[in-house]
Design an enzyme around this catalytic site. Structure first.
Site, mmCIF file in Angstrom:
data_model
loop_
_atom_site.group_PDB
_atom_site.id
_atom_site.type_symbol
_atom_site.label_atom_id
_atom_site.label_comp_id
_atom_site.label_asym_id
_atom_site.label_seq_id
_atom_site.Cartn_x
_atom_site.Cartn_y
_atom_site.Cartn_z
ATOM 1 C CB ILE A 311 -1.216 0.266 1.516
ATOM 2 C CG1 ILE A 311 -0.339 -0.523 2.488
ATOM 3 C CG2 ILE A 311 -1.502 -1.328 1.141
ATOM 4 C CD1 ILE A 311 -0.819 -0.272 3.983
ATOM 5 C CB CYS A 372 -1.541 -10.373 0.129
ATOM 6 S SG CYS A 372 -2.995 -9.086 0.569
ATOM 7 C CB SER A 373 0.093 -9.082 4.427
ATOM 8 O OG SER A 373 1.298 -9.142 3.241
ATOM 9 C CG ASP A 374 -3.246 -8.002 6.997
ATOM 10 O OD1 ASP A 374 -2.116 -9.085 8.224
ATOM 11 O OD2 ASP A 374 -2.825 -7.077 7.693
ATOM 12 N N GLY A 375 -4.891 -10.101 2.807
ATOM 13 C CA GLY A 375 -5.680 -10.697 2.858
ATOM 14 C C GLY A 375 -7.308 -9.513 1.797
ATOM 15 C CG ASP A 377 -4.559 -3.282 1.053
ATOM 16 O OD1 ASP A 377 -6.306 -2.881 1.340
ATOM 17 O OD2 ASP A 377 -4.425 -3.285 2.433
ATOM 18 C CE LYS A 414 -6.285 -2.648 7.631
ATOM 19 N NZ LYS A 414 -5.881 -2.209 8.825
#
Lengths: 603, 543
Positions: A311, A372-375, A377, A414
């Site tokens: 991001i 991805c990381s948190d899923g 974005d 988010k």
């Protein structure tokens, strides 16, 4: 010289979409139901970057900033939802001497800045600054979003657009072979607090299994089904990164769970895991407890890294893009400047990643797991774009709304954090144009497949405008749990209520139904364009490129409708005589009632 | 000379053809005097008929005895032929090389081509200067047709008939011709009906370093000014370049001698600079490597869009002087056969709605390019791939078409023709079965007897069946002047030409088909409504 023929006085356009037809005129400014004027400043000068300073009056309501020039010919207005403001700064001090050097600079989230000059004497700047800060950043000032005060009513209820069970039913779930089940396990948001209440999971995984798998995934975001291929039963599954960490932790449950997913459509080969990140980032994430599915633990899976940056990189790229398009557009080295922003390159990577996912599922007939990381974005970008390529339903207006509701809103992208709704902390490192980037990718696809999408460019721009406006509840907060607590559906209006009540404006006249094919856009830089009509729309010197065609096409459709009506009338007045041959004989190509497949593209 | 002498191997079997977006074809390769033909000898299967003159460069490669010939065409397409047998392959390659670089114009295909269609209207007579003049006479009587160049002696690159101010007699024209490079004295290019202003074009004045003047030249161009009015001279070279030209005998109009004219210098590139730009652009466009990160830089480095911008800007300037300032304009560069014509013809398109119709555009090409002496044969001898030494090649005409496409993109409803129309003109300018673009000027064309010995491109294109392909379904006559935006963000790479061989245009074409369908459906309905209305009226009178 040699620019657009008739530059319109700057202002309005997209911001005007906000102004509903039902808006009342009070004090000669348009107001929504529930909107009221909070302050009014006279003798303000709007320093227009394109047409010079304009003297006028500024109104600040709980929803918008409205500027009206004193000059009537030509009169000029500026109508901006406060939600679009990311920063308000004072410029110049009491000792400033230069003309118009004392006032406010407003930075917006939609690629523009606004500057107002005020008188040094009196307290007008202070009062304007204070009411702007108060109403533009309601969260920081202890107020609530305008969406909760908006009392506008519409003929449609947008909250009914997305009903998860119906959407899964449309996809054919639960499937015939009972490989997948729909579960309420998350109805109290206990399994995963950022997931929706209803999930689709492998039928053979019990609730306990789900809990164990969730425990091994970042933020409890376990692999769940996004989409199932109607013919080959291959699925797209989304989740967050596994909590492998430096020590290389394993979870037998997670490994078995992924194996069930792999086998679900009878494929025996490896399950493809698309990790959206560049591989170095995935490795680096081990240091903070994350990581990716290693070869040893997941022998029947293959990890492909898609090299999409995080991001922060995207935010920086957009900032650079803004630098070259606003207020003045870079002229002399336009293409290399554009290249140095890397914006189109990032678009390319996102699109190329989605193409690989779609291809794997459609041509490769095998399931794909995306994280991805948190899923929330890059994962949302990839799943939603892959779904657009695979399933023509999502290319309709209704389907696209469902897609956004499902892959973005319900799965906890988010929005509040990425956009910074109502928050004055403009430098927040969690802000990022991830959703904008997704819409840009969609626009690139509509350019390459002009007949495949039911909606037009204005539809996409309207969505982006209301991403910021806070007029509707749709994009507020970060996840379903929060929205449920805030009773969003009860207390706010959905963006889709507004959009669906005036759908005519958003229809792509080129749309041809029944295109069930998979779309593979070309993700080469050569075929990607900068979305000039969005990023450079505030510059009045730019012609809206697509407009004339759309305009002309719509005129033609109207003419056709009129002709059909006339034809019908004439036939009615014609029939009683009984002398004339039936009209349809005179022209074999079409019967009087539009039954040709093409006629379905009518408005 | 017999073509047979050049054809070492006329026929090879089992050749595999690979082309962009089409399935590979295996078949027999035949060489004729003008064509490379590949046929699978099966019914309904598509064959390849490639004009040798369309071949820009060939490369050969061997893997064992299997040879591959890569043919790079002037229309920018690249095809591959896999030919079994080393000797056959070498023979074919050298034959193609010889046949595609024939020196003599009269050996070219247009002299052998016999039309397979009925010529409804002979294109050689479709656009006559006399006809243009008749149209002009309706609006003004200040101009006349001059036949001073009927033997091409006054100006070898001008047509026999030109339009000049009525007050200027032929003797003056002869004198002025000696003062302008190549004898290209100022002639009428465009008359703006709205305000009576005109655009003239010429070549540079031969002032030289000691500032020669020619009173007749001054008199001629002053004759086009209304009393008390000033005009603009648009020089398509930078001031620097124009000053340098003086050392070679050329130059520009000195203020002292042309007090009623204001001179504006614009810098449009020409010759090899444009050719190199095209080569760089095509190289970047065809780059198949996956590392396309530098695409935009490469595109910028080719300068192609900068050239487009410069040409369009200058054309807008000329149009602005005429329409907005109400002043007459004289346009020239050096020789007056390249950038000058780009500017005058684009100004036409901006100002004159007629030039945005199919017929009007063809007339414009005929008048401002062919008759005006743009050396097509020299400029289009090679395209972007050729390795041979460049002589006088330059994509002047392609740049003009690109500019037209940019305007068309910005005003999609104002042109009667579509993009395909422009692409076809590009293709035929470089290689064609028709004689239209052969020769470098009218003089050469007469000597070649093109009218008698070849078919005109217009004879073929203007048949209703062919024309159908070129109509823009969205066209709605727009009588206004159209001002294109020349900001770099408004200019785009012409995909239809430069990227058409690396991405299928299927989906874009489908969209156009859909539009065409709706427009036609509307017409049907309109016709039906009209028919019914008539019947109704008849019935009512019977009652």
């Amino acid at each position: 010289m040699a620019s657009a023929s008739s530059p319109i006085v700057n202002s309005t356009s997209a911001a005007n979409n906000v102004t509903n037809k039902k808006a009342q005129l009070t004090d000669e400014i348009p107001l929504l139901a529930g909107e009221d004027i909070k302050s009014k400043e006279k003798d303000v000068i709007y320093i227009c970057h394109f047409n010079g300073p304009k003297k006028g009056v500024v109104y600040i309501t709980n929803y918008r900033l409205y500027f009206k020039s004193v000059e009537m010919d030509p009169s000029m207005t500026l109508d901006i939802p406060l939600g679009v403001i990311s920063r308000v700064e004072k410029i110049g001090g009491q000792s400033s001497r230069g003309e118009n050097s004392y006032g406010l600079e407003i930075t917006c989230k939609d690629m523009r800045n606004l500057r107002f000059a005020l008188k040094q004497e009196g307290r007008s700047r202070k009062s304007m600054f204070e009411s702007l800060t108060k109403y533009a950043f309601p969260i920081s000032s202890g107020l609530q979003f305008f969406a909760f005060e908006n009392k506008e009513t519409y003929s449609e209820d947008g909250w009914k657009v997305y009903v998860p069970i119906e959407e899964f039913k449309r996809q054919g779930l639960p499937d015939e072979k009972r490989k997948w089940r729909i579960t309420n396990i998350n109805q109290n948001y206990e399994l995963c607090d950022t997931y929706p209440p209803i999930l689709v999971v492998p039928a053979s995984a019990g609730d306990d299994d789900l809990r164990k798998v969730a425990a091994f995934r970042s933020k409890g975001r376990l692999p769940v089904l996004s989409w199932i291929h109607p013919d080959n039963q291959a699925v797209i599954v989304r989740c967050s990164q596994p909590l492998v960490g430096m020590s290389g932790k394993r979870s037998k449950d997670d490994e078995r769970y992924l194996d069930i997913i792999r086998e679900s459509n009878g494929q025996t080969q490896k399950l493809t895991i698309f990790d959206a990140r560049p591989s170095v980032n995935a490795v680096a994430n081990k240091a903070t407890g994350g990581g990716y599915e290693g070869d040893d633990a997941y022998q029947r899976a293959e990890v492909i890294f898609l090299d999409i940056h995080n991001i922060h990189v995207m935010r920086e790229s957009l900032r650079k893009l803004k630098d070259i398009v606003y207020p003045s557009v870079e002229e002399s080295h336009w293409l290399s400047s554009l290249e140095s922003t890397h914006w189109l390159e990032h678009i390319k990577f996102v699109l190329a990643g989605a193409i690989r996912v779609a291809d794997k599922v459609s041509s490769g007939k095998s399931s794909a797991l995306i994280h991805c990381s948190d899923g929330w974005d890059r994962t949302a970008q990839l799943t939603s774009l892959a779904l657009l390529m695979l399933d023509s339903y999502y290319r309709t207006t209704k389907g696209f709304e469902v897609l956004i509701e499902k892959e973005w809103i319900s799965f906890g992208h988010k929005f509040a954090t990425r956009i910074g709704h109502g928050d004055k902390n403009h430098a927040d490192a969690d802000r990022s144009p991830i959703f904008l980037q997704f819409i840009d990718c969609v626009w690139q696809m509509t350019k390459q497949f002009p007949t495949a999408f039911q909606f037009n460019e204005l539809f996409l721009i309207t969505i982006l405008d209301h991403l910021y406006s806070c007029q509707f509840g749709t994009f507020l907060y970060t996840c379903e749990q929060q929205r449920w607590k805030e009773e969003l559906r009860k207390r706010t209006v959905s963006l889709w209520s507004y959009v669906n009540s005036e759908m005519d404006k958003y229809i792509n006249p080129f749309y041809t139904k029944d295109q069930h094919r998979v779309l593979y856009p070309v993700a080469s830089m050569r075929h990607l364009d900068l979305w000039v009509n969005y990023y450079i729309r505030w510059n009045p010197w730019f012609r809206q490129q697509q407009d004339p065609v759309q305009q002309r096409y719509k005129e033609l459709l109207v003419v056709r409708e009129q002709l059909l009506k006339k034809l019908e009338e004439l036939q009615i007045s014609d029939t009683p005589t009984g002398i004339l041959p039936h009209v349809s004989n005179s022209s074999p190509s079409s019967s009087p009632v539009p039954v040709s497949p093409h006629s379905q593209t009518m408005l | 000379m017999e073509f047979a002498e050049l054809i070492k191997t006329p026929r090879v079997d089992n050749v595999v053809l690979q082309r962009p977006f089409l399935p590979r074809v295996e078949g027999t390769l035949c060489l004729t005097g003008h064509h490379l033909i590949l046929s699978s000898r099966q019914d309904n299967s598509e064959e390849l008929w490639l004009l040798h003159s369309n071949i820009d460069a060939i490369e050969k490669r061997f893997v064992g005895t299997l040879g591959t010939i890569t043919i790079k065409c002037k229309d920018l397409r690249i095809i591959h032929l896999d030919i079994p047998g080393m000797e056959e392959c070498l023979n074919i390659a050298s034959s193609i090389e010889a046949l595609s670089t024939l020196d003599s114009t009269t050996l070219m295909y247009p002299f052998f081509y016999r039309p397979m269609f009925e010529v409804l209207e002979d294109g050689w007579h479709s656009f006559l200067p006399e006809h243009e003049f008749t149209l002009l006479s309706v609006s003004t009587d200040e101009w006349r047709l001059s036949y001073v160049n009927k033997d091409f002696t006054v100006c070898p690159s001008y047509p026999p008939i030109v339009m000049v101010p009525k007050s200027t007699d032929d003797e003056i024209l002869k004198k002025v011709a000696t003062f302008r490079q190549g004898g290209r004295f100022p002639v009428l290019s465009y008359y703006h009906k709205k305000n009576g202003m005109v655009m003239m074009r010429s070549s540079q004045p031969l002032t030289g370093t000691n500032g020669r003047r020619c009173k007749d030249d001054e008199k001629l161009i002053n004759a086009t000014l209304w009393a008390g009015k000033r005009g603009y001279i648009i020089d398509t070279r930078s001031l620097n370049a124009a000053q340098q030209a003086r050392t070679k005998g050329g130059g520009f109009e000195q203020e002292a001698h042309y007090p009623q004219w204001r001179r504006i210098h614009k810098s449009i590139e020409r010759y090899h600079i444009l050719q190199e730009s095209l080569i760089k652009l095509v190289e970047a466009s065809n780059d198949q490597s996956h590392n396309m990160d530098r695409w935009l830089s490469k595109l910028e480095a080719s300068s192609w869009l900068t050239h487009v911008k410069e040409i369009l800007t200058t054309a807008c300037l000329a149009a602005q002087c005429i329409d907005r300032e109400g002043a007459s304009v004289l346009v020239h560069g050096g020789e007056g056969v390249d950038s000058t014509l780009q500017v005058t013809s684009l100004a036409h398109i901006i100002l004159d709605p007629q030039c945005r119709t199919i017929n009007g555009f063809e007339a414009l090409i005929e008048r401002e390019w062919l008759q005006a002496g743009h050396p097509f044969q020299q400029r289009c001898a090679q395209s972007a791939y050729s390795n041979s030494k460049q002589k006088n090649e330059a994509p002047t005409f392609l740049l003009f078409l690109d500019c037209c496409w940019q305007i068309q993109r910005q005003f999609p409803c104002s042109f009667e023709f579509n993009e395909q129309f422009l692409i076809v003109l590009f293709e035929h300018a470089y290689a064609s079965q028709f004689g239209t673009f052969l020769g470098n000027n009218e003089n050469e064309r007469r000597k070649l007897k093109l009218q008698q010995k070849t078919v005109s491109l217009w004879s073929w294109m203007n048949r209703p069946k062919e024309l159908e392909k070129y109509f823009n379904p969205l066209y709605e006559a727009n009588s206004l002047v159209i001002w294109p935006s020349v900001a770099p963000q408004s200019l785009q790479l012409w995909e239809g030409v430069f990227l058409r061989w690396n991405r299928s245009l299927k989906y874009l074409n489908e969209a156009w088909d859909e539009i065409t369908h709706i427009v036609e459906y509307n017409k049907d309905l309109q016709a039906k409504v009209n028919a019914l209305r008539r019947q109704l009226a008849e019935l009512q009178t019977e009652d």
